[in-house]
Write a protein that holds these residues in place. Structure first.
Motif, short mmCIF file in Angstrom:
data_model
loop_
_atom_site.label_atom_id
_atom_site.label_comp_id
_atom_site.label_asym_id
_atom_site.label_seq_id
_atom_site.Cartn_x
_atom_site.Cartn_y
_atom_site.Cartn_z
N LEU A 240 0.86 -1.19 0.00
CA LEU A 240 0.00 0.00 0.00
C LEU A 240 0.89 1.23 0.00
CD1 LEU A 240 -2.60 1.65 0.40
CD2 LEU A 240 -2.39 1.20 2.87
N ILE A 241 0.76 2.06 -1.03
CA ILE A 241 1.54 3.30 -1.10
C ILE A 241 0.58 4.48 -0.93
CG2 ILE A 241 3.10 4.73 -2.47
CD1 ILE A 241 4.02 2.23 -3.91
N ASN A 242 0.67 5.10 0.23
CA ASN A 242 -0.15 6.28 0.52
C ASN A 242 0.57 7.51 0.00
OD1 ASN A 242 -2.50 5.29 2.01
ND2 ASN A 242 -1.03 4.62 3.55
N ASN A 243 0.26 7.86 -1.24
CA ASN A 243 0.94 8.97 -1.91
C ASN A 243 0.12 10.25 -1.92
OD1 ASN A 243 2.94 10.12 -4.02
ND2 ASN A 243 0.95 10.26 -5.05
N ALA A 244 -1.20 10.14 -1.76
CA ALA A 244 -2.07 11.31 -1.89
C ALA A 244 -1.69 12.39 -0.87
CB ALA A 244 -3.52 10.91 -1.70
N GLY A 245 -1.65 13.60 -1.33
CA GLY A 245 -1.35 14.72 -0.45
C GLY A 245 -1.10 15.98 -1.25
N TYR A 246 -1.18 17.11 -0.60
CA TYR A 246 -0.91 18.38 -1.27
C TYR A 246 -0.46 19.40 -0.24
CZ TYR A 246 -5.31 20.30 0.56
OH TYR A 246 -6.31 20.76 1.39
N GLY A 247 -0.03 20.53 -0.72
CA GLY A 247 0.42 21.60 0.18
C GLY A 247 0.42 22.92 -0.55
N TYR A 248 0.68 23.96 0.21
CA TYR A 248 0.81 25.31 -0.35
C TYR A 248 1.70 26.14 0.56
CZ TYR A 248 -3.07 25.89 2.98
OH TYR A 248 -3.85 25.85 4.10
N PHE A 249 2.18 27.24 0.02
CA PHE A 249 3.02 28.16 0.78
C PHE A 249 2.15 29.34 1.23
CE2 PHE A 249 6.60 26.71 -2.22
CZ PHE A 249 6.83 25.59 -1.45
N LYS A 250 2.04 29.53 2.53
CA LYS A 250 1.22 30.62 3.04
C LYS A 250 1.63 30.94 4.48
CE LYS A 250 -3.08 30.64 1.83
NZ LYS A 250 -4.53 30.34 1.71
N PRO A 251 1.78 32.22 4.82
CA PRO A 251 2.07 32.56 6.22
C PRO A 251 0.95 32.07 7.13
CG PRO A 251 2.43 34.45 4.79
CD PRO A 251 1.74 33.42 3.96
N PHE A 252 1.30 31.67 8.33
CA PHE A 252 0.32 31.09 9.25
C PHE A 252 -0.87 32.01 9.48
CE2 PHE A 252 -1.09 30.60 13.73
CZ PHE A 252 -1.76 29.39 13.57
N LEU A 253 -0.63 33.30 9.68
CA LEU A 253 -1.73 34.23 9.97
C LEU A 253 -2.59 34.52 8.74
CD1 LEU A 253 -0.10 36.79 12.45
CD2 LEU A 253 -1.69 34.92 12.95
N ALA A 254 -2.11 34.15 7.57
CA ALA A 254 -2.91 34.32 6.35
C ALA A 254 -3.72 33.07 6.04
CB ALA A 254 -2.00 34.67 5.17
N ASP A 255 -3.48 32.00 6.79
CA ASP A 255 -4.19 30.75 6.58
C ASP A 255 -5.50 30.76 7.37
OD1 ASP A 255 -4.51 28.28 5.44
OD2 ASP A 255 -2.64 27.45 6.20
#
Length: 243
Positions: A71-86
């Motif tokens: 089982l290869i758990n590959n799904a995922g994503y991310g972004y660049f954003k300052p914490f207070l802007a999230d």
């Protein structure tokens, strides 16, 4: 024939694994499977953040194919954003996909693995799970969670002879960073290709390896940061916060 299942199968690393692996029945899960028809005939379209649909899909796969061998758990994503802007909604969605869906898929297929006393779970995390940098607060937190879950699970399933491998990569030349060309240009010399990462993963299928940290330069930086955390923080702020 042994079964190998990959989530997030339209991702560049997942596609490269599917192209390189041999001797397995490939079962691919993705939100959109239209681009995967040349890679496998066993395609399952599902939104990993939809808990009910994901459970039903995993149950169907188990009934049709039996135990999953890898089982290869590959799904995922991310972004660049300052914490207070999230915001909480965006962070919660990332945890749903990067962490909770990974755990749910693992929970769905683990009983059959344990009954067979064999199998391997490969979780794709990130060097960010060791060396978090600015503007990746939510993403780094999810990858810390993936690594922590993997390490704990490995101990739980050891007696059932199930292997757990965590793959931590630095920048990879994929769609994830293609959306951030300025960042990629700055870290390009440290970036590796999806084909390189896939080759490393395929070479460790069904081995006892517990962790892969890629590339070697960032693995050295990881080791340094673990031994000299305060100094590593200063260096990271100066040289690695390039988003």
């Amino acid at each position: 024939m042994k079964n190998l299942l990959i989530t997030g199968a339209t991702g560049d690393i997942a596609c490269e694994i599917a192209k390189q692996v041999q001797g397995y029945r490939l079962i691919l899960l993705s939100r959109d499977v239209s681009s995967l028809k040349d890679l496998s005939e066993h395609l399952y379209q599902v939104d990993l953040s939809d808990e009910v649909a994901l459970t039903e899909t995993c149950q169907h796969i188990s009934k049709q194919f039996g135990a999953i061998d890898v089982l290869i758990n590959n799904a995922g994503y991310g972004y660049f954003k300052p914490f207070l802007a999230d915001d909480n909604a965006a962070v919660r969605q990332m945890f749903d996909v990067n962490v909770l869906a990974l755990m749910q898929v693992t929970r769905a297929f683990l009983p059959d693995m344990m009954a067979e006393k064999s199998g391997q779970i490969i979780n794709i995390a990130s060097i960010a799970s060791y060396m978090a940098t600015a503007k990746t607060t939510a993403y780094a937190a999810t990858k810390f969670a993936v690594r922590g879950f993997s390490n704990a699970l490995r101990q739980e399933v050891a007696d059932a002879k199930i292997k757990v491998l965590v793959v931590n990569t630095g920048p990879v030349l994929t769609k994830f960073h293609a959306a951030n060309p300025d960042y990629l240009a700055k870290v390009g010399r440290h970036a590796v290709t999806a084909a390189f990462v896939a080759k490393k993963i395929v070479s460790h299928l069904e081995t006892n390896r517990q962790e892969l940290n890629l590339p070697w330069q960032l693995n050295l930086a990881r080791i340094f940061s673990m031994n000299f955390p305060s100094l590593a923080d200063k260096i990271t702020r100066r040289f690695f916060n390039l988003k």
